[in-house]
Design an enzyme around this catalytic site. Structure first.
Site, PDB file in Angstrom:
ATOM      1  N   ASN A  41      -3.932  -2.140 -10.945  1.00 46.81           N
ATOM      2  CA  ASN A  41      -2.691  -2.445 -10.228  1.00 46.81           C
ATOM      3  C   ASN A  41      -2.049  -3.673 -10.858  1.00 46.81           C
ATOM      4  O   ASN A  41      -2.554  -4.787 -10.712  1.00 46.81           O
ATOM      5  CB  ASN A  41      -3.019  -2.697  -8.753  1.00 46.81           C
ATOM      6  N   GLY A  63       0.429   9.323  -0.528  1.00 45.36           N
ATOM      7  CA  GLY A  63       0.190   8.081   0.187  1.00 45.36           C
ATOM      8  C   GLY A  63       0.670   8.053   1.617  1.00 45.36           C
ATOM      9  O   GLY A  63      -0.031   8.450   2.541  1.00 45.36           O
ATOM     10  N   VAL A  92       0.394  -5.475   3.526  1.00 45.46           N
ATOM     11  CA  VAL A  92      -0.987  -5.660   3.975  1.00 45.46           C
ATOM     12  C   VAL A  92      -1.678  -6.754   3.162  1.00 45.46           C
ATOM     13  O   VAL A  92      -2.481  -7.524   3.683  1.00 45.46           O
ATOM     14  CB  VAL A  92      -1.766  -4.328   3.885  1.00 45.46           C
ATOM     15  N   CYS A 119       0.466  -7.037  -8.967  1.00 51.30           N
ATOM     16  CA  CYS A 119      -0.022  -8.278  -8.356  1.00 51.30           C
ATOM     17  C   CYS A 119       0.589  -9.484  -9.057  1.00 51.30           C
ATOM     18  O   CYS A 119       0.838  -9.464 -10.258  1.00 51.30           O
ATOM     19  CB  CYS A 119      -1.534  -8.358  -8.473  1.00 51.30           C
ATOM     20  N   THR A 132       5.103   0.794  -4.869  1.00 59.02           N
ATOM     21  CA  THR A 132       6.179   0.670  -3.877  1.00 59.02           C
ATOM     22  C   THR A 132       7.371  -0.139  -4.384  1.00 59.02           C
ATOM     23  O   THR A 132       7.232  -1.026  -5.220  1.00 59.02           O
ATOM     24  CB  THR A 132       5.646   0.015  -2.588  1.00 59.02           C
ATOM     25  N   ASN A 170       5.253  -2.109   3.929  1.00 61.52           N
ATOM     26  CA  ASN A 170       3.971  -2.739   4.226  1.00 61.52           C
ATOM     27  C   ASN A 170       3.775  -3.972   3.355  1.00 61.52           C
ATOM     28  O   ASN A 170       4.239  -4.031   2.220  1.00 61.52           O
ATOM     29  CB  ASN A 170       2.818  -1.744   4.033  1.00 61.52           C
TER      30      ASN A 170
END
Length: 303
Positions: free
Chosen positions: A126, A264, A71, A129, A192, A69
């Site tokens: 997170n 997840g 997104v 990034c 991920t 993904n």
């Protein structure tokens, strides 16, 4: 008898199972299926300072035993979270983990400050990034920057701060040690793995972003290995995730050292997966005569 209650960073969870950020939205889509109170907590969709539309489609691709993904952190921004999503979540009798992401250290710090005094239970930072001030390199791939952003968030937060680690590094242990040294109350891993698929008929990547994050059962052995390594290297609790699909997977990653478990990609295949895992853990404890699930944390016996 509830054998599943756990204390994580001073926060009491009725069980250790938490839907992972980005896979469960804010829980609204699942309320028609079962009470959210069945969950230990919810790690909400990655929240940024301002509204984000995310990456252009296509942004999801299937892979053997998993998915990719990109997104791109589509969300309504922290103000909408505080005014619209959080008031609903606090009525659901489950712990609320606010997953936050920023493009600069200053943004991350501002996000944490905005959440001060709110009804969230924890922050999950997170650090996968890209830091725009460092040429786009992810915070989580550099020990120094990972430590700096952790300290900035911790200094601006009145809640426990859990740092979500990227597996796309040479040594995840070094990153974990750096965030611990800079005040992290816990770490969560793994985020991920970076992957890519190509359409052989067009010659173009399937994802418009070219690359994306690989999740699902395919990454589970990597997650177990990294959780085990980190849990043995730091003195703060570990939240394990990455391909957890069954209660057996949850037991395995807890034996590797995880005190809390996030689920997840499995939710996309079966929205009842988190609840089934909770039920499976309860029966496992009963069958094995385990008084509390925390007794199995870190009990793997390496050869």
């Amino acid at each position: 008898m509830n054998r599943l209650n756990v204390n994580f960073c001073g926060v009491d969870f009725k069980n250790p199972i938490v839907p992972a950020s980005g896979t469960y939205g804010y829980g609204r889509e699942y309320e028609c299926l079962y009470p959210l109170s069945k969950l230990g907590g919810i790690s909400v969709k990655g929240t940024t300072l301002h509204r984000r539309e995310g990456n252009p489609a296509p942004r999801v691709a299937e892979t053997p035993s998993g998915m990719l993904n990109s997104v791109g952190l589509q969300n309504g921004g922290v103000d909408k979270f505080l005014s619209y999503e959080l008031p609903n979540l606090v009525t659901k009798d489950t712990r609320i983990i606010a997953n936050i992401a920023g493009s600069t250290i200053e943004e991350c710090a501002e996000l944490a400050a905005k959440l001060k005094g709110s009804d969230i239970d924890m922050i999950e930072l997170n650090i996968s990034c890209p830091n725009v001030k460092q040429g786009g390199a992810a915070f989580g791939t550099d020990c120094t920057i990972a430590g700096q952003v952790t300290k900035a968030v911790k200094d601006n937060s009145d809640k426990p701060v859990m740092v979500k680690l990227s597996p796309n590094v040479t040594s995840i242990v070094d990153i974990a040690k750096s965030v611990e040294a800079n005040g992290a109350d816990a770490v969560s891993l793994i985020n991920t793995l970076l992957g890519m698929r190509i359409d052989i008929n067009t010659g173009r990547p399937i994802l418009k972003n070219n690359v994306g994050g690989l999740s699902g059962p395919a990454v589970f052995p990597v997650a177990v290995r990294m959780v085990w390594q980190v849990a043995n290297a730091v003195n703060i609790p570990v939240c394990g995730m990455g391909g957890v699909s069954t209660w057996e997977d949850a037991v395995e990653i807890m034996m590797a050292g995880a005190s809390l478990v996030q689920v997840g990609a499995a939710i996309f295949n079966d929205p009842f997966a988190p609840v089934k895992i909770v039920d499976g853990l309860q029966k496992f404890c009963e069958d094995k005569g385990i008084n509390n699930i925390s007794e199995i944390v870190g009990t793997v016996k390496p050869w």
